[in-house]
Scaffold this motif. Structure first.
Motif, PDB file in Angstrom:
ATOM      1  N   UNK A  52       7.049   6.602   3.599  1.00 33.40           N
ATOM      2  CA  UNK A  52       5.886   5.787   3.233  1.00 33.40           C
ATOM      3  C   UNK A  52       5.748   4.616   4.185  1.00 33.40           C
ATOM      4  N   UNK A  53       6.850   3.931   4.451  1.00 34.81           N
ATOM      5  CA  UNK A  53       6.806   2.779   5.364  1.00 34.81           C
ATOM      6  C   UNK A  53       6.425   3.222   6.776  1.00 34.81           C
ATOM      7  N   UNK A  54       6.996   4.324   7.222  1.00 41.82           N
ATOM      8  CA  UNK A  54       6.731   4.827   8.573  1.00 41.82           C
ATOM      9  C   UNK A  54       5.264   5.213   8.754  1.00 41.82           C
ATOM     10  N   UNK A  55       4.645   5.711   7.707  1.00 39.50           N
ATOM     11  CA  UNK A  55       3.260   6.181   7.770  1.00 39.50           C
ATOM     12  C   UNK A  55       2.242   5.163   7.235  1.00 39.50           C
ATOM     13  N   UNK A  56       2.667   3.918   7.074  1.00 37.94           N
ATOM     14  CA  UNK A  56       1.782   2.889   6.522  1.00 37.94           C
ATOM     15  C   UNK A  56       0.503   2.732   7.344  1.00 37.94           C
ATOM     16  N   UNK A  57       0.591   2.860   8.656  1.00 39.97           N
ATOM     17  CA  UNK A  57      -0.613   2.713   9.485  1.00 39.97           C
ATOM     18  C   UNK A  57      -1.653   3.778   9.157  1.00 39.97           C
ATOM     19  N   UNK A  58      -1.203   4.974   8.803  1.00 40.04           N
ATOM     20  CA  UNK A  58      -2.123   6.034   8.391  1.00 40.04           C
ATOM     21  C   UNK A  58      -2.871   5.600   7.130  1.00 40.04           C
ATOM     22  N   UNK A  59      -2.155   5.037   6.186  1.00 36.12           N
ATOM     23  CA  UNK A  59      -2.779   4.553   4.955  1.00 36.12           C
ATOM     24  C   UNK A  59      -3.759   3.420   5.258  1.00 36.12           C
ATOM     25  N   UNK A  60      -3.380   2.521   6.129  1.00 36.06           N
ATOM     26  CA  UNK A  60      -4.245   1.389   6.490  1.00 36.06           C
ATOM     27  C   UNK A  60      -5.561   1.887   7.086  1.00 36.06           C
ATOM     28  N   UNK A  61      -5.512   2.901   7.915  1.00 34.45           N
ATOM     29  CA  UNK A  61      -6.738   3.459   8.506  1.00 34.45           C
ATOM     30  C   UNK A  61      -7.658   4.028   7.426  1.00 34.45           C
ATOM     31  N   UNK A  62      -7.090   4.675   6.438  1.00 38.06           N
ATOM     32  CA  UNK A  62      -7.881   5.190   5.315  1.00 38.06           C
ATOM     33  C   UNK A  62      -8.540   4.028   4.574  1.00 38.06           C
ATOM     34  N   UNK A  63      -7.761   2.968   4.334  1.00 40.06           N
ATOM     35  CA  UNK A  63      -8.292   1.799   3.630  1.00 40.06           C
ATOM     36  C   UNK A  63      -9.424   1.138   4.405  1.00 40.06           C
ATOM     37  N   UNK A  69     -14.029  -4.919   5.090  1.00 42.55           N
ATOM     38  CA  UNK A  69     -13.675  -6.321   5.321  1.00 42.55           C
ATOM     39  C   UNK A  69     -12.200  -6.627   5.051  1.00 42.55           C
ATOM     40  N   UNK A  70     -11.400  -5.592   4.899  1.00 38.45           N
ATOM     41  CA  UNK A  70      -9.974  -5.761   4.622  1.00 38.45           C
ATOM     42  C   UNK A  70      -9.190  -5.817   5.935  1.00 38.45           C
ATOM     43  N   UNK A  71      -8.284  -6.776   6.013  1.00 36.14           N
ATOM     44  CA  UNK A  71      -7.420  -6.912   7.186  1.00 36.14           C
ATOM     45  C   UNK A  71      -5.976  -6.660   6.756  1.00 36.14           C
ATOM     46  N   UNK A  72      -5.307  -5.777   7.460  1.00 35.12           N
ATOM     47  CA  UNK A  72      -3.894  -5.499   7.207  1.00 35.12           C
ATOM     48  C   UNK A  72      -3.079  -6.538   7.958  1.00 35.12           C
ATOM     49  N   UNK A  73      -2.237  -7.286   7.243  1.00 34.92           N
ATOM     50  CA  UNK A  73      -1.430  -8.338   7.862  1.00 34.92           C
ATOM     51  C   UNK A  73      -0.030  -7.868   8.227  1.00 34.92           C
ATOM     52  N   UNK A  82      -2.424  -7.868   2.713  1.00 33.92           N
ATOM     53  CA  UNK A  82      -3.799  -7.693   3.165  1.00 33.92           C
ATOM     54  C   UNK A  82      -4.560  -8.993   2.956  1.00 33.92           C
ATOM     55  N   UNK A  83      -5.635  -9.135   3.705  1.00 33.60           N
ATOM     56  CA  UNK A  83      -6.501 -10.296   3.547  1.00 33.60           C
ATOM     57  C   UNK A  83      -7.947  -9.831   3.499  1.00 33.60           C
ATOM     58  N   UNK A  84      -8.764 -10.577   2.764  1.00 29.78           N
ATOM     59  CA  UNK A  84     -10.196 -10.308   2.713  1.00 29.78           C
ATOM     60  C   UNK A  84     -10.908 -11.464   3.407  1.00 29.78           C
ATOM     61  N   UNK A  85     -12.205 -11.539   3.260  1.00 28.32           N
ATOM     62  CA  UNK A  85     -12.963 -12.625   3.878  1.00 28.32           C
ATOM     63  C   UNK A  85     -12.621 -13.984   3.280  1.00 28.32           C
ATOM     64  N   UNK A  86     -12.160 -14.008   2.046  1.00 26.10           N
ATOM     65  CA  UNK A  86     -11.777 -15.276   1.416  1.00 26.10           C
ATOM     66  C   UNK A  86     -10.421 -15.718   1.966  1.00 26.10           C
ATOM     67  N   UNK A  87     -10.049 -16.936   1.665  1.00 20.25           N
ATOM     68  CA  UNK A  87      -8.753 -17.450   2.108  1.00 20.25           C
ATOM     69  C   UNK A  87      -7.654 -17.028   1.133  1.00 20.25           C
ATOM     70  N   UNK A  88      -7.559 -15.722   0.929  1.00 15.41           N
ATOM     71  CA  UNK A  88      -6.604 -15.173  -0.023  1.00 15.41           C
ATOM     72  C   UNK A  88      -5.819 -14.032   0.605  1.00 15.41           C
ATOM     73  N   UNK A  89      -4.612 -13.855   0.114  1.00 17.53           N
ATOM     74  CA  UNK A  89      -3.738 -12.763   0.533  1.00 17.53           C
ATOM     75  C   UNK A  89      -3.481 -11.877  -0.686  1.00 17.53           C
ATOM     76  N   UNK A  90      -3.493 -10.584  -0.469  1.00 19.19           N
ATOM     77  CA  UNK A  90      -3.125  -9.637  -1.519  1.00 19.19           C
ATOM     78  C   UNK A  90      -1.828  -8.970  -1.069  1.00 19.19           C
TER      79      UNK A  90
END
Length: 156
Positions: A52-63, A69-73, A82-90
């Motif tokens: 799962x960790x190794x393939x995280x970039x594959x998941x990020x591309x799907x997202x 507007x989602x940014x993978x940090x 992850x971050x959105x347009x707001x000053x928040x982290x998920x």
């Protein structure tokens, strides 16, 4: 006792109307991330933590296709940020591991310490967390760089 707590949770309003109006998109995005994550993991042949960790970039591309507007940090050992347009982290538990849930619970608890001026500069504010600690929403902060003296003084 566990059964009492599980039944009691059903009566708790998870998010107030005021929280929903302010954080609405972020809450929806956090829930969409875990929904998409669960679907993606279900399709993996190798569901091990390392895979799962190794393939995280594959998941990020799907997202990125589903939430533009989602940014993978980045991803740590148990969680992805992850971050959105707001000053928040998920921060999302991508393992369904108790360690990740405990980290989200810990972030939420430390974030509440920011109400005390003695601690407000040490921890990111915690705003909301998933009922099962699958995600936590925190304020976006700058990482510590350079002189750590103020940080180190706190722990003396």
């Amino acid at each position: 006792m566990k059964l009492i707590l599980e039944n009691w949770k059903k009566f708790i309003v998870e998010v107030s109307q005021q929280e929903q109006s302010y954080f609405g998109d972020t809450i929806k995005i956090a829930n969409q991330i875990i929904e998409e994550l669960d679907k993606w993991k279900a399709g993996l042949q190798d569901k091990s933590h390392d895979s799962i960790k190794k393939n995280m970039n594959q998941f990020v591309e799907i997202l990125k296709q589903k939430i533009p507007n989602l940014t993978f940090l980045g991803a740590g050992m148990f969680r992805a940020a992850f971050s959105t347009d707001k000053d928040l982290i998920i921060k999302v538990d991508y393992t369904n591991d108790n360690v990740a849930k405990e980290q989200n619970e810990s972030d939420a608890a430390m974030g509440r310490l920011t109400e005390d001026p003695k601690f407000s500069y040490l921890f990111a504010k915690s705003y909301l967390s998933h009922k099962d600690s699958r995600w936590v929403i925190l304020e976006k902060v700058k990482p510590l760089t350079g002189n750590y003296s103020k940080f180190n003084e706190f722990f003396k």
